[in-house]
Design a protein around this motif. Structure first.
Motif, PDB file in Angstrom:
ATOM      1  N   THR A   1      15.916 -44.014 -13.955  1.00 27.04           N
ATOM      2  CA  THR A   1      16.580 -45.287 -14.241  1.00 27.04           C
ATOM      3  C   THR A   1      16.039 -46.331 -13.263  1.00 27.04           C
ATOM      4  OG1 THR A   1      18.339 -44.517 -12.804  1.00 27.04           O
ATOM      5  CG2 THR A   1      18.727 -44.329 -15.164  1.00 27.04           C
ATOM      6  N   ALA A   2      16.329 -47.596 -13.519  1.00 30.00           N
ATOM      7  CA  ALA A   2      15.768 -48.658 -12.683  1.00 30.00           C
ATOM      8  C   ALA A   2      16.247 -48.535 -11.243  1.00 30.00           C
ATOM      9  CB  ALA A   2      16.158 -50.009 -13.256  1.00 30.00           C
ATOM     10  N   VAL A   3      17.508 -48.054 -11.085  1.00 27.91           N
ATOM     11  CA  VAL A   3      18.080 -47.902  -9.744  1.00 27.91           C
ATOM     12  C   VAL A   3      18.627 -46.480  -9.626  1.00 27.91           C
ATOM     13  CG1 VAL A   3      19.873 -48.713  -8.162  1.00 27.91           C
ATOM     14  CG2 VAL A   3      18.696 -50.349  -9.633  1.00 27.91           C
ATOM     15  N   VAL A   4      18.332 -45.841  -8.504  1.00 27.71           N
ATOM     16  CA  VAL A   4      18.874 -44.488  -8.275  1.00 27.71           C
ATOM     17  C   VAL A   4      19.630 -44.517  -6.945  1.00 27.71           C
ATOM     18  CG1 VAL A   4      18.329 -42.049  -7.969  1.00 27.71           C
ATOM     19  CG2 VAL A   4      16.953 -43.423  -9.526  1.00 27.71           C
ATOM     20  N   LEU A   5      20.911 -44.148  -7.004  1.00 27.33           N
ATOM     21  CA  LEU A   5      21.747 -44.140  -5.798  1.00 27.33           C
ATOM     22  C   LEU A   5      21.917 -42.697  -5.351  1.00 27.33           C
ATOM     23  CD1 LEU A   5      24.558 -46.456  -7.251  1.00 27.33           C
ATOM     24  CD2 LEU A   5      22.587 -47.179  -5.924  1.00 27.33           C
ATOM     25  N   LEU A   6      21.639 -42.440  -4.086  1.00 30.25           N
ATOM     26  CA  LEU A   6      21.738 -41.050  -3.598  1.00 30.25           C
ATOM     27  C   LEU A   6      22.610 -41.000  -2.353  1.00 30.25           C
ATOM     28  CD1 LEU A   6      18.265 -41.475  -4.208  1.00 30.25           C
ATOM     29  CD2 LEU A   6      18.746 -39.067  -4.534  1.00 30.25           C
ATOM     30  N   ASP A   7      23.576 -40.129  -2.354  1.00 29.28           N
ATOM     31  CA  ASP A   7      24.471 -40.001  -1.201  1.00 29.28           C
ATOM     32  C   ASP A   7      24.130 -38.720  -0.451  1.00 29.28           C
ATOM     33  OD1 ASP A   7      26.480 -40.346   0.578  1.00 29.28           O
ATOM     34  OD2 ASP A   7      28.099 -40.554  -0.894  1.00 29.28           O
ATOM     35  N   GLU A   8      23.562 -38.868   0.728  1.00 30.29           N
ATOM     36  CA  GLU A   8      23.184 -37.739   1.585  1.00 30.29           C
ATOM     37  C   GLU A   8      22.445 -36.651   0.802  1.00 30.29           C
ATOM     38  OE1 GLU A   8      23.865 -37.862   4.784  1.00 30.29           O
ATOM     39  OE2 GLU A   8      25.757 -38.883   5.128  1.00 30.29           O
ATOM     40  N   PRO A   9      21.295 -36.974   0.211  1.00 33.17           N
ATOM     41  CA  PRO A   9      20.634 -35.975  -0.648  1.00 33.17           C
ATOM     42  C   PRO A   9      20.086 -34.771   0.114  1.00 33.17           C
ATOM     43  CG  PRO A   9      19.241 -37.910  -0.413  1.00 33.17           C
ATOM     44  CD  PRO A   9      20.534 -38.235   0.254  1.00 33.17           C
ATOM     45  N   THR A  10      19.888 -34.924   1.453  1.00 34.33           N
ATOM     46  CA  THR A  10      19.303 -33.779   2.158  1.00 34.33           C
ATOM     47  C   THR A  10      20.295 -33.116   3.122  1.00 34.33           C
ATOM     48  OG1 THR A  10      18.452 -35.297   3.825  1.00 34.33           O
ATOM     49  CG2 THR A  10      16.934 -34.663   2.053  1.00 34.33           C
ATOM     50  N   ALA A  11      21.542 -33.619   3.116  1.00 36.96           N
ATOM     51  CA  ALA A  11      22.516 -33.056   4.065  1.00 36.96           C
ATOM     52  C   ALA A  11      22.748 -31.588   3.739  1.00 36.96           C
ATOM     53  CB  ALA A  11      23.830 -33.830   3.982  1.00 36.96           C
ATOM     54  N   SER A  12      22.878 -30.792   4.746  1.00 34.22           N
ATOM     55  CA  SER A  12      23.143 -29.352   4.669  1.00 34.22           C
ATOM     56  C   SER A  12      22.181 -28.579   3.756  1.00 34.22           C
ATOM     57  CB  SER A  12      24.601 -29.082   4.264  1.00 34.22           C
ATOM     58  OG  SER A  12      24.853 -29.583   2.972  1.00 34.22           O
ATOM     59  N   LEU A  13      20.934 -29.031   3.719  1.00 36.27           N
ATOM     60  CA  LEU A  13      19.927 -28.266   2.955  1.00 36.27           C
ATOM     61  C   LEU A  13      19.051 -27.475   3.934  1.00 36.27           C
ATOM     62  CD1 LEU A  13      18.497 -30.628   0.178  1.00 36.27           C
ATOM     63  CD2 LEU A  13      20.458 -29.105   0.103  1.00 36.27           C
ATOM     64  N   ASP A  14      18.586 -26.335   3.502  1.00 36.63           N
ATOM     65  CA  ASP A  14      17.636 -25.595   4.342  1.00 36.63           C
ATOM     66  C   ASP A  14      16.309 -26.366   4.334  1.00 36.63           C
ATOM     67  OD1 ASP A  14      15.681 -24.181   2.269  1.00 36.63           O
ATOM     68  OD2 ASP A  14      17.701 -24.308   1.438  1.00 36.63           O
ATOM     69  N   ASN A  15      15.444 -26.014   5.271  1.00 34.21           N
ATOM     70  CA  ASN A  15      14.202 -26.798   5.434  1.00 34.21           C
ATOM     71  C   ASN A  15      13.368 -26.850   4.170  1.00 34.21           C
ATOM     72  OD1 ASN A  15      14.759 -27.578   7.935  1.00 34.21           O
ATOM     73  ND2 ASN A  15      13.603 -25.932   8.968  1.00 34.21           N
ATOM     74  N   GLN A  16      13.302 -25.696   3.487  1.00 35.54           N
ATOM     75  CA  GLN A  16      12.442 -25.646   2.299  1.00 35.54           C
ATOM     76  C   GLN A  16      12.977 -26.584   1.198  1.00 35.54           C
ATOM     77  OE1 GLN A  16      12.460 -21.978   0.208  1.00 35.54           O
ATOM     78  NE2 GLN A  16      10.643 -22.502  -0.990  1.00 35.54           N
ATOM     79  N   SER A  17      14.311 -26.491   0.947  1.00 37.27           N
ATOM     80  CA  SER A  17      14.910 -27.351  -0.087  1.00 37.27           C
ATOM     81  C   SER A  17      14.752 -28.815   0.303  1.00 37.27           C
ATOM     82  CB  SER A  17      16.402 -27.059  -0.256  1.00 37.27           C
ATOM     83  OG  SER A  17      16.623 -25.723  -0.539  1.00 37.27           O
ATOM     84  N   ARG A  18      14.955 -29.097   1.609  1.00 31.29           N
ATOM     85  CA  ARG A  18      14.878 -30.484   2.086  1.00 31.29           C
ATOM     86  C   ARG A  18      13.488 -31.046   1.838  1.00 31.29           C
ATOM     87  NH1 ARG A  18      13.432 -31.713   7.261  1.00 31.29           N
ATOM     88  NH2 ARG A  18      13.855 -33.862   7.912  1.00 31.29           N
ATOM     89  N   ASP A  19      12.463 -30.239   2.143  1.00 33.10           N
ATOM     90  CA  ASP A  19      11.091 -30.712   1.943  1.00 33.10           C
ATOM     91  C   ASP A  19      10.831 -30.998   0.467  1.00 33.10           C
ATOM     92  OD1 ASP A  19      10.717 -30.498   4.574  1.00 33.10           O
ATOM     93  OD2 ASP A  19       9.596 -28.608   4.525  1.00 33.10           O
ATOM     94  N   ILE A  20      11.339 -30.117  -0.379  1.00 30.50           N
ATOM     95  CA  ILE A  20      11.122 -30.326  -1.822  1.00 30.50           C
ATOM     96  C   ILE A  20      11.787 -31.623  -2.261  1.00 30.50           C
ATOM     97  CG2 ILE A  20      11.659 -29.433  -4.127  1.00 30.50           C
ATOM     98  CD1 ILE A  20      11.443 -26.618  -2.994  1.00 30.50           C
ATOM     99  N   VAL A  21      13.055 -31.823  -1.821  1.00 28.88           N
ATOM    100  CA  VAL A  21      13.801 -33.021  -2.237  1.00 28.88           C
ATOM    101  C   VAL A  21      13.083 -34.277  -1.763  1.00 28.88           C
ATOM    102  CG1 VAL A  21      15.951 -34.307  -1.839  1.00 28.88           C
ATOM    103  CG2 VAL A  21      16.040 -31.881  -2.456  1.00 28.88           C
TER     104      VAL A  21
END
Ligand SMILES: Nc1ncnc2c1ncn2[C@@H]1O[C@H](COP(=O)(O)OP(=O)(O)OP(=O)(O)O)[C@@H](O)[C@H]1O
Length: 577
Positions: A501-521
């Protein structure tokens, strides 16, 4: 926000509004009912004439074929009218309840999320199902009956008065006693129904909570305590239901008693009149014909009152439900939703778009503002990062931009249109999934997505293995049970990748993620950035590298003076004091 105003000041007002909307069908139903009563009078008149002429007035059994045919015709006509009354009233009820459910949906849609979140989902489900169904009896039975209770006895009374005014007078004197007693009993029933509805909603919420937390309850070995708690709540509900039923039975008994006494008094009058024991008024002129005619009509005189008493409880239930729903609804909720098409048809445009946030102030209605003087100018391919300590209003800003909360002041406009009315993706801290398959969940935002597209996106997000064996149509547990936090975040992102969409709102998308998931995100967000405008709430230093603008919230930014600071090496946020 005008639609949020509760225009219905009370339950009776909502009931009146609903019946006014259906008045065309309801009035026709009343007309059919009144005509059916006229047919009933004609039916008994023809029957008495047939019996009197065929059996008593002439020697031998000679039934007039014309009268017989007329009797059958009148009986059939009456059945047809009664059926028409039933169909019209039931259609009015179905249409009325459909309109009410649509209005409730609109009201939920227009209400800010924070208000909806205050109610348990089970209470909302109970509103949607049981509260709305409580209007059925009111529209299909009570509303037409309240008019027929006057019209039908009046027609019968006129027929009896015409035949024998003294018998008519006896009926007339006994009739008002019944509504009087009914009103007394009915007042108690109304209060009980009110309590009944409240308790049912609470019980539904309580029960759903326990079911949701079943695993936790077992782990804490609190099954016995929970069971006792549910039993005690159910018992409270049972007591109120039993009290309501007692009142219902009591009112029926009162009615039966008075109508039996009244019918008996008319029967006594006719019996003594025919025996010649009463030589007063019209009694001397009583014949077997008139006596039988009046005796057949006497129970019919009370029948509409009996039905009214029976349906009075429908009114009490509907009123209790209306009192619950009235504060949530306004007249505008009953109008077709014009805004819906605007918000759902705008597809994501790949062209460069402009977002202008100017002097935005956010907060919850009735509470102090959380942030004020927020300004930013973004275009496609840019990212705004929002950070600051807990409780300063970061989530509230996202919810306001998403249109889930009204802005206290200021505006956010995408290509000069209010942002809140545009299609955008909002990824909250708690990812939400529906009970359904992977495909169902992905197609929520991207209904057109094909299987290869979904597989491609899931593979980009490192989720390919999860769907490799069981496929896209494997069910995901309710609220994403069976998936880790990182996987849930990635399912949310997969939806956005399928339909940016034209605007994407994300609230703490990497909070409490392991390193691998965080890197992917982070990697996926980097790929997504050129196609959209990202507004991210985060403290993650890796996400700061993505940001073009930065709102660093502090306690001082609560006031109208912005006090927003730009992160080093980032574009300065505009300040307009
Ligand atoms: N429904 C509500 N009504 C009134 N105040 C609320 C409501 N929901 C949240 N708040 C208050 O608004 C303030 C800001 O909440 P918000 O969730 O926006 O903060 P945040 O900066 O995102 O915090 P965190 O980083 O902990 O998520 C909090 O003090 C909170 O208590």
């Amino acid at each position: 926000m005008a639609a949020m105003a509760a225009e219905f000041s009370s339950g009776p007002e909502l009931l009146r509004f609903l019946s006014q909307q259906q008045q065309h069908r309801l009035r026709l139903a009343v007309a059919c009912g009144a005509l059916a009563t006229a047919c009933l009078i004609a039916q008994w008149y023809l029957l008495c004439t047939l019996l009197f002429q065929g059996l008593l007035a002439t020697p031998g059994l000679t039934l007039s074929p014309v009268l017989l045919a007329a009797l059958v015709a009148v009986m059939l006509l009456r059945l047809g009218l009664l059926r028409a009354q039933e169909v019209l009233a039931s259609n009015a009820s179905t249409t009325g309840r459909q309109a009410l459910r649509r209005a409730l949906l609109q009201s939920w849609q227009h209400r800010p999320v924070y208000q909806l979140a205050q109610q348990s989902p089970a209470a909302l489900a109970s509103q949607w199902l049981e509260d709305v169904d409580a209007f059925d009896g009111y529209l299909a039975r009570y509303w037409p009956q309240q008019y027929l209770t006057v019209l039908a006895p009046l027609l019968i009374l006129l027929a009896v008065l015409y035949t024998d005014w003294l018998a008519g007078l006896l009926l007339l004197c006994s009739a008002p006693l019944i509504p009087l007693f009914m009103a007394l009993v009915g007042m108690g029933a109304e209060q009980l129904n009110q309590r009944h509805f409240l308790l049912r909603q609470r019980l539904a919420g309580h029960f759903l909570d326990r079911i949701r937390q079943l695993a936790t309850i077992k782990r804490l070995q609190a099954v016995a305590a929970s069971r006792a708690e549910v039993a005690s709540r159910s018992d409270q509900y049972r007591q109120v239901v039993m009290r309501t039923l007692k009142v219902a039975f009591l009112s029926s008994a009162v009615l039966e008693f008075f109508s039996s006494v009244a019918i008996a008094s008319v029967a006594l009058y006719i019996g003594f009149g025919l025996l010649g024991a009463i030589n007063w008024g019209p009694a001397a002129g009583l014949t077997l014909f008139s006596g039988l005619f009046i005796l057949l009509l006497a129970p019919e005189f009370f029948q509409p009152l009996r039905s009214f008493a029976q349906f009075y409880h429908d009114k009490a239930s509907a009123l209790a439900a209306a009192n619950q729903l009235a504060p949530l609804l306004s007249r505008s909720d009953f109008q077709p939703a014009a805004a819906d098409t605007a918000t759902t048809t705008t597809p994501a445009a790949p062209v460069v778009q402009q977002l202008l946030i100017s002097q935005l102030a956010v907060g919850y209605p009735g509470a102090a503002r959380l942030q004020a003087g927020l300004n930013a100018r973004l275009h496609t391919g840019q990212c705004l990062l929002i950070s600051g300590s807990s409780g300063l209003g970061k989530t509230t800003i996202l919810q306001t931009l998403a249109g889930l909360l009204p802005a206290c002041s200021g505006s956010a406009r995408l290509n000069q249109q209010p942002l809140a009315t545009q299609v955008m993706a909002y990824l909250p801290q708690q990812p939400w999934l529906i009970a359904g398959s992977w495909a169902d969940n992905l197609r929520l935002l991207a209904p057109e997505a094909t299987e290869p597209q979904m597989r491609q996106v899931l593979s980009e997000l490192g989720l390919a293995e999860l769907v490799a064996e069981s496929g896209l149509y494997r069910q995901i547990g309710e609220q994403g049970q069976g998936l880790s936090g990182g996987q849930l975040q990635r399912v949310q992102l997969a939806r956005v990748l399928l339909a940016p969409t034209a605007v994407v709102l994300l609230d703490e998308p990497t909070a409490s993620l392991d390193n691998q998931s965080r890197d992917i995100v982070i990697n996926v967000l980097r790929q997504l950035k050129p196609k959209t405008m990202l507004i991210i709430v985060s403290h993650d230093p890796a996400l700061q590298a993505l940001a073009d603008q930065h709102w660093q919230l502090t306690a001082a930014t609560k006031d109208a003076t912005p006090g927003l600071t730009a992160a080093p090496a980032l574009e300065q946020v505009q300040h307009e004091a």
